[in-house]
Design a protein around this motif. Sequence first.
Motif, PDB file in Angstrom:
ATOM      1  N   VAL A 133       0.872  -1.169   0.000  1.00  0.00           N
ATOM      2  CA  VAL A 133       0.000   0.000   0.000  1.00  0.00           C
ATOM      3  C   VAL A 133       0.910   1.220   0.000  1.00  0.00           C
ATOM      4  N   GLU A 134       0.690   2.108  -0.957  1.00  0.00           N
ATOM      5  CA  GLU A 134       1.531   3.300  -1.109  1.00  0.00           C
ATOM      6  C   GLU A 134       0.773   4.544  -0.698  1.00  0.00           C
ATOM      7  N   TRP A 135       1.516   5.548  -0.272  1.00  0.00           N
ATOM      8  CA  TRP A 135       0.967   6.859   0.079  1.00  0.00           C
ATOM      9  C   TRP A 135       1.808   7.860  -0.689  1.00  0.00           C
ATOM     10  N   THR A 136       1.208   8.611  -1.571  1.00  0.00           N
ATOM     11  CA  THR A 136       1.924   9.610  -2.350  1.00  0.00           C
ATOM     12  C   THR A 136       1.437  10.986  -1.938  1.00  0.00           C
ATOM     13  N   CYS A 137       2.384  11.890  -1.690  1.00  0.00           N
ATOM     14  CA  CYS A 137       1.973  13.262  -1.366  1.00  0.00           C
ATOM     15  C   CYS A 137       3.026  14.246  -1.851  1.00  0.00           C
ATOM     16  N   ASP A 138       2.638  15.488  -1.935  1.00  0.00           N
ATOM     17  CA  ASP A 138       3.545  16.556  -2.312  1.00  0.00           C
ATOM     18  C   ASP A 138       4.653  16.643  -1.253  1.00  0.00           C
ATOM     19  N   PRO A 139       5.907  16.735  -1.649  1.00  0.00           N
ATOM     20  CA  PRO A 139       6.991  16.769  -0.664  1.00  0.00           C
ATOM     21  C   PRO A 139       6.954  18.001   0.249  1.00  0.00           C
ATOM     22  N   HIS A 140       6.199  19.022  -0.132  1.00  0.00           N
ATOM     23  CA  HIS A 140       6.069  20.217   0.710  1.00  0.00           C
ATOM     24  C   HIS A 140       4.894  20.112   1.689  1.00  0.00           C
ATOM     25  N   ASN A 141       4.105  19.063   1.566  1.00  0.00           N
ATOM     26  CA  ASN A 141       2.936  18.890   2.425  1.00  0.00           C
ATOM     27  C   ASN A 141       3.368  18.172   3.715  1.00  0.00           C
ATOM     28  N   ALA A 142       3.880  18.958   4.639  1.00  0.00           N
ATOM     29  CA  ALA A 142       4.440  18.398   5.878  1.00  0.00           C
ATOM     30  C   ALA A 142       3.391  17.639   6.685  1.00  0.00           C
ATOM     31  N   ALA A 143       2.167  18.127   6.710  1.00  0.00           N
ATOM     32  CA  ALA A 143       1.116  17.451   7.489  1.00  0.00           C
ATOM     33  C   ALA A 143       0.841  16.054   6.931  1.00  0.00           C
ATOM     34  N   SER A 144       0.792  15.935   5.617  1.00  0.00           N
ATOM     35  CA  SER A 144       0.557  14.638   4.996  1.00  0.00           C
ATOM     36  C   SER A 144       1.749  13.706   5.217  1.00  0.00           C
ATOM     37  N   MET A 145       2.938  14.239   5.148  1.00  0.00           N
ATOM     38  CA  MET A 145       4.138  13.433   5.387  1.00  0.00           C
ATOM     39  C   MET A 145       4.138  12.906   6.824  1.00  0.00           C
ATOM     40  N   ARG A 146       3.773  13.766   7.788  1.00  0.00           N
ATOM     41  CA  ARG A 146       3.718  13.331   9.193  1.00  0.00           C
ATOM     42  C   ARG A 146       2.644  12.258   9.394  1.00  0.00           C
ATOM     43  N   ALA A 147       1.482  12.450   8.761  1.00  0.00           N
ATOM     44  CA  ALA A 147       0.402  11.466   8.881  1.00  0.00           C
ATOM     45  C   ALA A 147       0.852  10.120   8.328  1.00  0.00           C
ATOM     46  N   ALA A 148       1.523  10.142   7.196  1.00  0.00           N
ATOM     47  CA  ALA A 148       1.997   8.895   6.592  1.00  0.00           C
ATOM     48  C   ALA A 148       2.982   8.187   7.521  1.00  0.00           C
ATOM     49  N   GLN A 149       3.889   8.925   8.099  1.00  0.00           N
ATOM     50  CA  GLN A 149       4.863   8.330   9.021  1.00  0.00           C
ATOM     51  C   GLN A 149       4.164   7.770  10.258  1.00  0.00           C
ATOM     52  N   ARG A 150       3.183   8.497  10.775  1.00  0.00           N
ATOM     53  CA  ARG A 150       2.432   8.048  11.945  1.00  0.00           C
ATOM     54  C   ARG A 150       1.723   6.720  11.669  1.00  0.00           C
ATOM     55  N   LEU A 151       1.305   6.515  10.419  1.00  0.00           N
ATOM     56  CA  LEU A 151       0.591   5.293  10.038  1.00  0.00           C
ATOM     57  C   LEU A 151       1.540   4.164   9.615  1.00  0.00           C
ATOM     58  N   GLY A 152       2.847   4.400   9.712  1.00  0.00           N
ATOM     59  CA  GLY A 152       3.807   3.341   9.432  1.00  0.00           C
ATOM     60  C   GLY A 152       4.423   3.355   8.051  1.00  0.00           C
ATOM     61  N   PHE A 153       4.108   4.343   7.242  1.00  0.00           N
ATOM     62  CA  PHE A 153       4.717   4.438   5.919  1.00  0.00           C
ATOM     63  C   PHE A 153       6.137   4.970   6.063  1.00  0.00           C
ATOM     64  N   SER A 154       7.005   4.589   5.142  1.00  0.00           N
ATOM     65  CA  SER A 154       8.370   5.106   5.163  1.00  0.00           C
ATOM     66  C   SER A 154       8.644   5.811   3.841  1.00  0.00           C
ATOM     67  N   PHE A 155       9.464   6.844   3.913  1.00  0.00           N
ATOM     68  CA  PHE A 155       9.814   7.621   2.733  1.00  0.00           C
ATOM     69  C   PHE A 155      10.685   6.778   1.818  1.00  0.00           C
ATOM     70  N   GLU A 156      10.337   6.735   0.529  1.00  0.00           N
ATOM     71  CA  GLU A 156      11.117   5.957  -0.423  1.00  0.00           C
ATOM     72  C   GLU A 156      11.757   6.809  -1.512  1.00  0.00           C
ATOM     73  N   LEU A 157      11.006   7.780  -2.046  1.00  0.00           N
ATOM     74  CA  LEU A 157      11.554   8.536  -3.160  1.00  0.00           C
ATOM     75  C   LEU A 157      10.757   9.813  -3.392  1.00  0.00           C
ATOM     76  N   THR A 158      11.355  10.694  -4.174  1.00  0.00           N
ATOM     77  CA  THR A 158      10.666  11.884  -4.637  1.00  0.00           C
ATOM     78  C   THR A 158      10.433  11.712  -6.128  1.00  0.00           C
ATOM     79  N   GLN A 159       9.161  11.691  -6.534  1.00  0.00           N
ATOM     80  CA  GLN A 159       8.844  11.577  -7.956  1.00  0.00           C
ATOM     81  C   GLN A 159       8.946  12.946  -8.602  1.00  0.00           C
ATOM     82  N   ARG A 160       9.556  12.998  -9.738  1.00  0.00           N
ATOM     83  CA  ARG A 160       9.653  14.274 -10.452  1.00  0.00           C
ATOM     84  C   ARG A 160       8.380  14.557 -11.228  1.00  0.00           C
TER      85      ARG A 160
END
Length: 162
Positions: A133-160
Amino acid sequence: PPRPHRRVLHGRFVRVEPLEAERHCDDLHAAFSADPEHLRWEYRFQSGFATRADLLAYLVSIETSTAAYYGVYVDLTTGKAAGLGSLMSIDQLHGSIEIGAIMLAPSLSRTAAGTEALILQIRWAFSLGYRRVEWTCDPHNAASMRAAQRLGFSFELTQRQR
């Protein structure tokens, strides 16, 4: 694994039910209108929906999507729809699916109900047999990044580009 289908997911604080544009539009419009600055639209392809008609047109356009399954988040304390999200980028061959297009009204943001809605969808995806299960968000969207980490997702890459 099979594609997600119309199904109600029950939690302690929230219910995730299949999107029905006409039935959910008034609740969602009221909930999203509680954010007059439309800050929650900053990282989305759509802008805020100024009128009920604008929101309804959008909901109708995604309701019958074959590319994604949209669920509405109903807060059990109020009985009102206050958010929605989808299971999308469905790759049955490789067992991969994305949770995305998440829109939480201020009343659902940073609450147990908002978190539970996402957990219900993620667990459902795994129960269907998806291995990733993937979670994709804008790299500037700090709230979404924090939510993803809280739910157990890990950062993998930045899509161009997508």
